[in-house]
Motif scaffolding. Structure first.
Motif, PDB file in Angstrom:
ATOM      1  N   PRO A   1      -3.035 -10.944 -24.487  1.00 19.32           N
ATOM      2  CA  PRO A   1      -3.169 -11.089 -23.029  1.00 19.32           C
ATOM      3  C   PRO A   1      -2.459 -12.329 -22.485  1.00 19.32           C
ATOM      4  O   PRO A   1      -1.857 -12.276 -21.406  1.00 19.32           O
ATOM      5  CB  PRO A   1      -4.684 -11.177 -22.810  1.00 19.32           C
ATOM      6  N   LEU A   2      -2.527 -13.435 -23.218  1.00 17.78           N
ATOM      7  CA  LEU A   2      -1.852 -14.651 -22.757  1.00 17.78           C
ATOM      8  C   LEU A   2      -0.337 -14.520 -22.849  1.00 17.78           C
ATOM      9  O   LEU A   2       0.398 -15.270 -22.208  1.00 17.78           O
ATOM     10  CB  LEU A   2      -2.327 -15.861 -23.560  1.00 17.78           C
TER      11      LEU A   2
ATOM     12  N   GLY B   1     -12.804  -8.159 -24.779  1.00 18.04           N
ATOM     13  CA  GLY B   1     -12.799  -6.715 -24.963  1.00 18.04           C
ATOM     14  C   GLY B   1     -11.914  -6.313 -26.132  1.00 18.04           C
ATOM     15  O   GLY B   1     -12.278  -5.455 -26.950  1.00 18.04           O
ATOM     16  N   LEU B   2     -10.741  -6.938 -26.240  1.00 21.29           N
ATOM     17  CA  LEU B   2      -9.857  -6.680 -27.376  1.00 21.29           C
ATOM     18  C   LEU B   2     -10.501  -7.123 -28.689  1.00 21.29           C
ATOM     19  O   LEU B   2     -10.408  -6.423 -29.708  1.00 21.29           O
ATOM     20  CB  LEU B   2      -8.524  -7.405 -27.186  1.00 21.29           C
TER      21      LEU B   2
ATOM     22  N   ALA C   1      -6.602   5.614 -28.545  1.00 24.94           N
ATOM     23  CA  ALA C   1      -6.648   4.151 -28.397  1.00 24.94           C
ATOM     24  C   ALA C   1      -7.460   3.722 -27.186  1.00 24.94           C
ATOM     25  O   ALA C   1      -8.249   2.769 -27.254  1.00 24.94           O
ATOM     26  CB  ALA C   1      -5.226   3.591 -28.329  1.00 24.94           C
ATOM     27  N   ARG C   2      -7.288   4.401 -26.077  1.00 23.40           N
ATOM     28  CA  ARG C   2      -8.039   4.016 -24.871  1.00 23.40           C
ATOM     29  C   ARG C   2      -9.521   4.342 -25.024  1.00 23.40           C
ATOM     30  O   ARG C   2     -10.381   3.597 -24.552  1.00 23.40           O
ATOM     31  CB  ARG C   2      -7.457   4.687 -23.631  1.00 23.40           C
ATOM     32  N   VAL C   3      -9.825   5.462 -25.650  1.00 27.84           N
ATOM     33  CA  VAL C   3     -11.223   5.791 -25.924  1.00 27.84           C
ATOM     34  C   VAL C   3     -11.833   4.712 -26.817  1.00 27.84           C
ATOM     35  O   VAL C   3     -12.976   4.276 -26.592  1.00 27.84           O
ATOM     36  CB  VAL C   3     -11.342   7.175 -26.588  1.00 27.84           C
TER      37      VAL C   3
ATOM     38  N   ALA D   1      -6.443  -3.919 -18.426  1.00 23.56           N
ATOM     39  CA  ALA D   1      -7.078  -4.165 -19.727  1.00 23.56           C
ATOM     40  C   ALA D   1      -6.876  -2.981 -20.665  1.00 23.56           C
ATOM     41  O   ALA D   1      -6.592  -3.156 -21.860  1.00 23.56           O
ATOM     42  CB  ALA D   1      -8.570  -4.444 -19.528  1.00 23.56           C
ATOM     43  N   ARG D   2      -7.002  -1.764 -20.131  1.00 32.25           N
ATOM     44  CA  ARG D   2      -6.836  -0.580 -20.985  1.00 32.25           C
ATOM     45  C   ARG D   2      -5.401  -0.455 -21.493  1.00 32.25           C
ATOM     46  O   ARG D   2      -5.176  -0.060 -22.635  1.00 32.25           O
ATOM     47  CB  ARG D   2      -7.234   0.687 -20.216  1.00 32.25           C
ATOM     48  N   LEU D   3      -4.435  -0.797 -20.650  1.00 35.19           N
ATOM     49  CA  LEU D   3      -3.044  -0.725 -21.090  1.00 35.19           C
ATOM     50  C   LEU D   3      -2.773  -1.764 -22.177  1.00 35.19           C
ATOM     51  O   LEU D   3      -2.095  -1.471 -23.175  1.00 35.19           O
ATOM     52  CB  LEU D   3      -2.096  -0.935 -19.901  1.00 35.19           C
TER      53      LEU D   3
END
Length: 401
Positions: free
Chosen positions: A148-149, A248-249, A273-275, A356-358
């Motif tokens: 994310p960073l 979350g990750l 992956a998204r699930v 976040a999901r992506l």
């Protein structure tokens, strides 16, 4: 006629949900609250609490009765001055909430994010290749924090210098939703410097001309929001767009490292992956709690909550409520986790959840393509925060495909 319970008749407990013991493992306390009743009085703070799914969901979706504008933390903005201007999304209700929400929903929506997909998948592949040079590494810091960073501040359009301030600023912000305990006091010395840096990043002249931040300022130029609102909307991205995704990750990485059969299924079916990310958010609930304030005497769960009282909603408790979920303590990719409240629910549901999901889809897909087995490699450590269920260290061992 339905009877309602008064405060004196309610089940009550003096448990401190913000104690280090509970923050280390909140699950026993949440189970006890669910078993005690739909609404419980937390005598230590003189507030109401809900940990069952039905009541938490109802409060999240009824913004008219359970307002956010009085603060989503323990502090009541009706009587107490917040330490920073309230968030136009998280700590506002209609009509003040509507225009900023509409602007961000468009900028961060699935259609707008499609152009980032290829770039983020490539970035995830590069990061994973770098990390896999070592067969053992810390998944919390080297993947869950690093990715994310790496991509989100670029997408917002803030300069590279100073990005190390994002996590400690977010850590203080989420701590501040709880009581003024040792976690808040530890962060206070840094706060003036962190706040000044974050405020500076929200100005038009600092932001890259193509990122989310510039698009927010362009919305102000069109009159969709005011120019006074624009920097506060940018700040919402920097305040809530990093820590929640990081943890979350980390939850997803912990899940696949401790559920090898689910990891193998994800490798066979990378479209899950998204699930996997949503199920991890349900299973671990990176955002554990949020508060609301009763706007009137309101009946919920057979209890009458008086006007002006604070209500603590345990999102983590709701996400493991056996009244809603079969085998709720199990991470299971065959489950449909879409009803979870880990991103909130209703008009205040996390506006950045598609981002976040992506990010999660990119990172988990890159790992699934390259790693046959992943497992916990040593003692894990939690990072305590009054609102977040966070990791400090998550050592893993991987076996490349």
């Amino acid at each position: 006629m339905t009877s309602t319970l008064s405060t004196q008749q309610l089940p009550a407990t003096d448990v401190d949900p913000f104690s280090h013991e509970v923050l280390e493992d909140p699950l026993p306390m949440q189970a006890a609250l669910r078993d005690a009743g739909p609404v419980v009085h937390l005598s230590r703070y003189g507030i109401y609490a809900m940990a069952r799914y039905e009541e938490v969901h109802a409060a999240l979706t009824d913004w008219q009765s359970f307002q956010s504008a009085a603060g989503v933390g323990l502090s009541n903005f009706r009587y107490e001055q917040p330490w920073r201007p309230p968030s136009l999304l998280l700590e506002a209700d209609p009509p003040h909430h509507d225009a900023p929400r509409a602007v961000l929903s468009k900028i961060l929506g699935p259609r707008a994010l499609r152009k980032l997909r290829e770039e983020w998948f490539a970035d995830a592949g590069e990061l994973v290749d770098q990390v896999l040079a070592e067969h053992e590494f810390d998944a919390a810091t080297q993947l869950a924090e690093a990715f994310p960073l790496r991509v989100f501040p670029d997408a917002v359009g803030i300069p590279r210098q100073g990005r190390e301030n994002l996590l400690p600023y977010g850590d203080f912000l989420f701590n501040s939703f709880g009581p003024v305990n040792d976690l808040v006091q530890q962060g206070r010395p840094q706060l003036p410097e962190l706040s000044a840096w974050v405020d500076e990043q929200c100005g038009r002249t600092v932001l890259d001309t193509t990122g989310f931040g510039a698009q927010i300022w362009a919305a102000a130029d069109r009159g969709d929001i005011t120019h006074e609102q624009a920097p506060l909307v940018v700040r919402s991205l920097l305040s809530a767009g990093v820590d929640t995704t990081v943890h979350g990750l980390a939850a997803a990485l912990c899940a696949v490292a401790t559920h090898p059969e689910q990891w193998q299924r994800l490798r066979r079916e990378p479209g899950l992956a998204r699930v996997a990310f949503d199920e991890a958010v349900r299973w671990q609930s990176p955002v554990q709690t949020f508060f609301r304030t009763a706007t009137t005497d309101v009946d919920i769960g057979g209890t009458r909550i008086p006007e002006g009282e604070k209500i603590l909603m345990f999102l983590g408790g709701a996400n493991r409520d056996p009244r809603k979920w079969d085998t709720p303590d199990v991470f299971d990719l065959s489950r449909d986790p879409s009803g979870h409240v880990g991103f909130g629910m209703g008009i205040h549901q996390c506006v950045g959840q598609h981002v976040a999901r992506l990010e999660a889809e990119a990172l988990l897909t890159a790992l699934a393509q390259r790693v046959e087995h992943i497992e916990i490699a040593g003692p894990t450590r939690r990072h305590h925060n009054n609102t977040l269920r966070a990791w400090e260290s998550l050592p893993v061992r991987v076996h490349p495909a």
